[in-house]
Structures are given as C-alpha cells and as structure tokens.
Scaffold this active site. Structure first.
Site, mmCIF file in Angstrom:
data_model
loop_
_atom_site.group_PDB
_atom_site.id
_atom_site.type_symbol
_atom_site.label_atom_id
_atom_site.label_comp_id
_atom_site.label_asym_id
_atom_site.label_seq_id
_atom_site.Cartn_x
_atom_site.Cartn_y
_atom_site.Cartn_z
ATOM 1 N N ASP A 15 -2.046 -9.657 -74.580
ATOM 2 C CA ASP A 15 -3.275 -10.534 -74.902
ATOM 3 C C ASP A 15 -3.920 -11.113 -73.957
ATOM 4 O O ASP A 15 -4.157 -12.502 -73.876
ATOM 5 C CB ASP A 15 -3.067 -11.729 -76.420
ATOM 6 C CG ASP A 15 -2.395 -11.115 -77.814
ATOM 7 O OD1 ASP A 15 -2.877 -9.756 -77.919
ATOM 8 O OD2 ASP A 15 -1.396 -11.973 -78.427
ATOM 9 N N GLU A 178 -10.590 -9.054 -84.605
ATOM 10 C CA GLU A 178 -9.511 -10.390 -84.053
ATOM 11 C C GLU A 178 -9.680 -10.755 -82.439
ATOM 12 O O GLU A 178 -11.127 -10.064 -81.971
ATOM 13 C CB GLU A 178 -8.109 -10.302 -84.559
ATOM 14 C CG GLU A 178 -7.858 -9.061 -83.446
ATOM 15 C CD GLU A 178 -6.574 -8.643 -84.521
ATOM 16 O OE1 GLU A 178 -5.371 -9.586 -84.306
ATOM 17 O OE2 GLU A 178 -5.416 -7.287 -84.004
#
Length: 472
Positions: A15, A178
């Site tokens: 991420d 997301e």
C-alpha cells in the site's frame, strides 16, 4: 540514458504512498502489527530508495495478523510531514513530524470507529481541510464506497458526520473500491483509487469540480496483456522538471506487495498511465544522476541499533535483545511454541529476487534458536539444547549432535517461486539440510526471513554477520 526495471522495490512494501518535497521523494507503506511501523523511505529519483526511519515505534502487545496499521497516506503541509492511516478496529489515526527521520508525534485518533480504512487528507487552497476514507466490510459491514469529511486544519478531528461521495455499488462492474488518494490540480479534484480486488483489480481515477462531487470515473491502469496482476493502489507524484509518475503495488504472494513505477501523462483532461493503460516493465529513470541504492537487508550488528530493515511481530521488550561486539544476542524467552504467535521473532521482508541468507549462530545455555522463514506456514534451521546436548535441527530431519558452544552457520537459499532450501555448516562445510520448504504469505503481507530464540529465559542465542546475497 539511465534506465530502471520494475519492480523498483522488489519486496513487501504494501500500500505505498509517495510525495515529493523539493528535490526529495518520500514513501511509506502499511506494516500492520509489526514494530516499528510505517517505514519512511527516501529517494532522489523514484528508483533508488533507502530506509531512513519509522513513524510508529509501538503497537500491539500480541501478534494479530492482518490488524494494526493499514494503507497510509503521506503528505507535506505547513512545514510538516503527515501520515494518516486506518486501524480497522480502532479508527483513523494521524502522526506528524518536521523531519521525516523523526521524531514523530504519538498516534492521534482523528475519527474513531470500526472499519474505517485507507484515509487521505487534502488541505484546500481556501484553508479548508478534508479527509476521505474507505470502508472494511469485515468490520463495518459495508465497502465499495468512499466517505468525505470536513476536517479541522490541525488534523485533530473531523467536523461532520461525513458525506458519501462515491457509491461504487452504482458503478457497473465495480467491487471493493478502496485505497483513495485525494488531490487537486488546476481547480479539479481527483481521487485515485483501485477496485476489483488486490490480485485481479485495476486502478481508477475520479474527477469532479466540487470536492463533494459528482465524480466521473475512468480506469487508467489494468493488467491487460502484461504479467503484472492487480495493479493496485499507490500514489501520484511529480518531478522537479514537471513530469508525472505513479507508484503502485503488485501482489506477488509469498513475496508480498512489490512496488512498480509507471510514467504518467495527461491527455484530454485525464491521466494516462504506463503504456496506454498497461504496466510497463521499466523505462528511463525519472530524475537522472541518482546514486544506486536499495533498502538495507544485510546487517553486521555493529550498532548502535538494529538496522532499519528489522521489525518485531509485536511490541518488543528491551530485555529480549542486545547488540554487543558485532553480534546480536537474543534471550531465549518464554512464549508461544508456534513462532507465528511469538512477538519476539525479529524479521525482515523476503527479497523478491532469488537470494541466499546466512548468519552465524551460537547457543549458550538452554533453549532453541535459529533462522526462520515465516508466513501462514513456517520452517526453520537452528540449534536446540536438549538433555543430551546441543543438536542441529531443521524440520523432520534427524537431529545432528553439535558440541556445546559451537558456532554454526545457518542459512537459506530462497529460489524461484519462494522455494526455500535450508543450509547449515557445523564444521564440515555449508550444505543443504532438511526438506525444501515452500514459503507462504501471511494475512495481507508476504513472508519474512527472521531470527528467533525461545526457552525459559536461561539461555541466549548469539547471531553474527547476517548476510543477504541477492541474485540478479
């Protein structure tokens, strides 16, 4: 012309988010319950990176796979560096620092609540501040949507109940939207966000003239005919010369989420990434003249502290370890028999290229210790003190007697597909021991290679010269 090849960070930097401050680039990544967490990486060219610190130095007291620090956003505002991250069981946190090397403030909860993940702030031109976030269905019961809050400019709290700005259930084909990153360019608001899942999804962007929408969307990066599955969330960054680039991750199972660099251009008011929307295998380095560098792996334990590549599986006790005379001494402390549940395992990211890892090990007193490769499953090679003396152990192999106090080299050759062959040298040369072991990922993370010592507290393991030789 200097070129690079993807992935530019070939290990588990999950991420990632990236920013530029002047001529310097900074990157951070998810760390879940590992301590220290939120690594800070530095580069001058987006290709060569080094670890310069961590923004979080404590976390949980026990191992909780998949919990903790999720999907951070890194920003620079008002002379400070800011990182927002979601803990899906607690809420949205923020830390900040004047110097990216630290010290960082203690985590502060901006918005409490379960299932709040992937936050990203924006300080607008008029002084207003905003915070967007996604939702984890495992905690909140919903996902595939993005919520925007007005936020106090000091990032201490959100100022309203939040507005649903993108409901991806209403968008054909969308699932699991997301990882939003919020930007403003030439008066237009942009949200870069992946959808479709980590392994098979794509990267979308959304744009609107008002920060509250309505937003229109476009898919700007997907696997296509390449072998880069995903490609998943990351960050948009520009260079001092005005070029645009996008960094994102690719899930590679046991190797974790490796980081790719894509060229990015603007056409007809939309960003175009990679080669016509597909990931590139490499290209020219964004900023010429950089010095070759990569995150540290080997460690000679010369101190004064552990190398920044290391992390514990949960909060460490200072009594667990000591650096002395070029060695790492781990106390054989009590804890769960299962190493996956033991906070005192000291690990680092598994390299994405084939490599050989070795270290010297001496076991003083009672206990067991060794070198472990750990994910959903684990295996290790090491020493164990039994009633009959010290033995070399590795999986189901017959234990090999070793003279008490003998220094033994233990290691692992990690080949293609993360297949592990353990190694040992008890005085007759380095040789393969035990059966091959298939490394596996853990929850949201790749496997780690690490060191451990276990027992009733009476023994001590002495490690020296931890060496990682990467094959390229």
């Amino acid at each position: 012309m200097t070129t690079y090849r993807n992935p530019v960070l070939n290990a588990d930097w999950s991420d990632p988010d990236v920013i530029r401050v002047g001529a310097d680039f900074y990157l951070t990544a998810s760390t879940f319950t590992k301590v220290p967490g939120l690594p800070i990486l530095h580069s001058r060219d987006l290709v060569n990176w080094t670890i310069i610190g961590h923004a979080v130095t404590s976390g949980y007291d026990d191992v909780r796979p998949g919990c903790g620090v999720w999907a951070p956003s890194l920003r620079h505002h008002d002379g400070r560096f800011w990182i927002f991250y979601g803990d899906p069981d607690v809420g949205i946190h923020v830390v900040s620092a004047e110097d990216p090397r630290g010290p960082w403030t203690a985590p502060h909860v901006v918005k409490p609540g379960a299932g709040l993940i992937d936050p990203c702030p924006l300080w607008d031109d008029d002084g207003q501040a905003y915070l967007v976030h996604a939702w984890a269905k495992s905690r909140a019961g919903v996902n595939n949507r993005l919520t925007l809050h007005r936020m106090s400019p000091d990032a201490r709290e959100v100022l309203d109940e939040g507005t649903l700005i993108i409901d991806a259930d209403l968008l054909p084909g969308y699932r699991t939207l997301e990882g939003p990153k919020l930007y403003k360019r030439d008066g237009t608001y942009w949200i870069f966000a992946p959808a479709g899942g980590v392994e098979q999804g794509w990267q979308s962007v959304f744009r609107a003239h008002s920060i509250f929408g309505p937003y229109e969307d476009r898919i700007v990066l997907e696997q296509g005919g390449t072998d880069v599955n995903g490609p998943h969330q990351g960050g948009w960054v520009d260079t001092p010369s005005g070029e645009h680039w996008f960094m994102h991750f690719q899930d590679r199972g046991a190797y974790g989420r490796v980081v790719h660099l894509q060229p990015m251009a603007w056409e007809d008011g939309w960003p175009v990434m990679g080669a016509d929307g597909e990931p590139v295998p490499g290209g020219r380095v964004p900023v010429p003249g950089g010095t070759p560098a990569e995150p540290a792996t080997s460690d000679d334990f010369a101190g004064p502290g552990l190398g920044l590549q290391w992390s514990w599986q949960a909060n460490p006790d200072p009594a667990w370890w000591e650096l002395r005379d070029g060695t790492l001494r781990l106390a054989c402390v009590p804890g769960p028999e299962d190493l996956r549940e033991r906070p005192s395992v000291l690990g680092q990211r598994l390299p994405g290229d084939p490599c050989t890892v070795t270290t010297g090990l001496t076991l003083d007193g009672e206990g067991r210790a060794g070198l472990v490769v750990l994910g959903f499953t684990y295996a290790y090679v090491g020493l164990e003190r039994t009633a009959g003396g010290t033995v070399l152990v590795c999986g189901d192999m017959e234990p090999v007697p070793v003279k008490d106090g003998t220094r033994v080299t233990v290691g692992a050759r990690i080949g293609e597909g993360a297949l592990v062959t353990f190694l040992a040298d008890a005085g007759d040369g380095l040789r393969e021991v035990g059966a091959p072991f298939q490394a596996t990922q853990s929850r949201w993370v790749g496997a780690v290679v690490g060191l451990f010592a276990a027992g009733d507290g009476a023994g001590q393991a002495v490690f020296d010269a931890f060496t990682v030789d990467i094959e390229r």
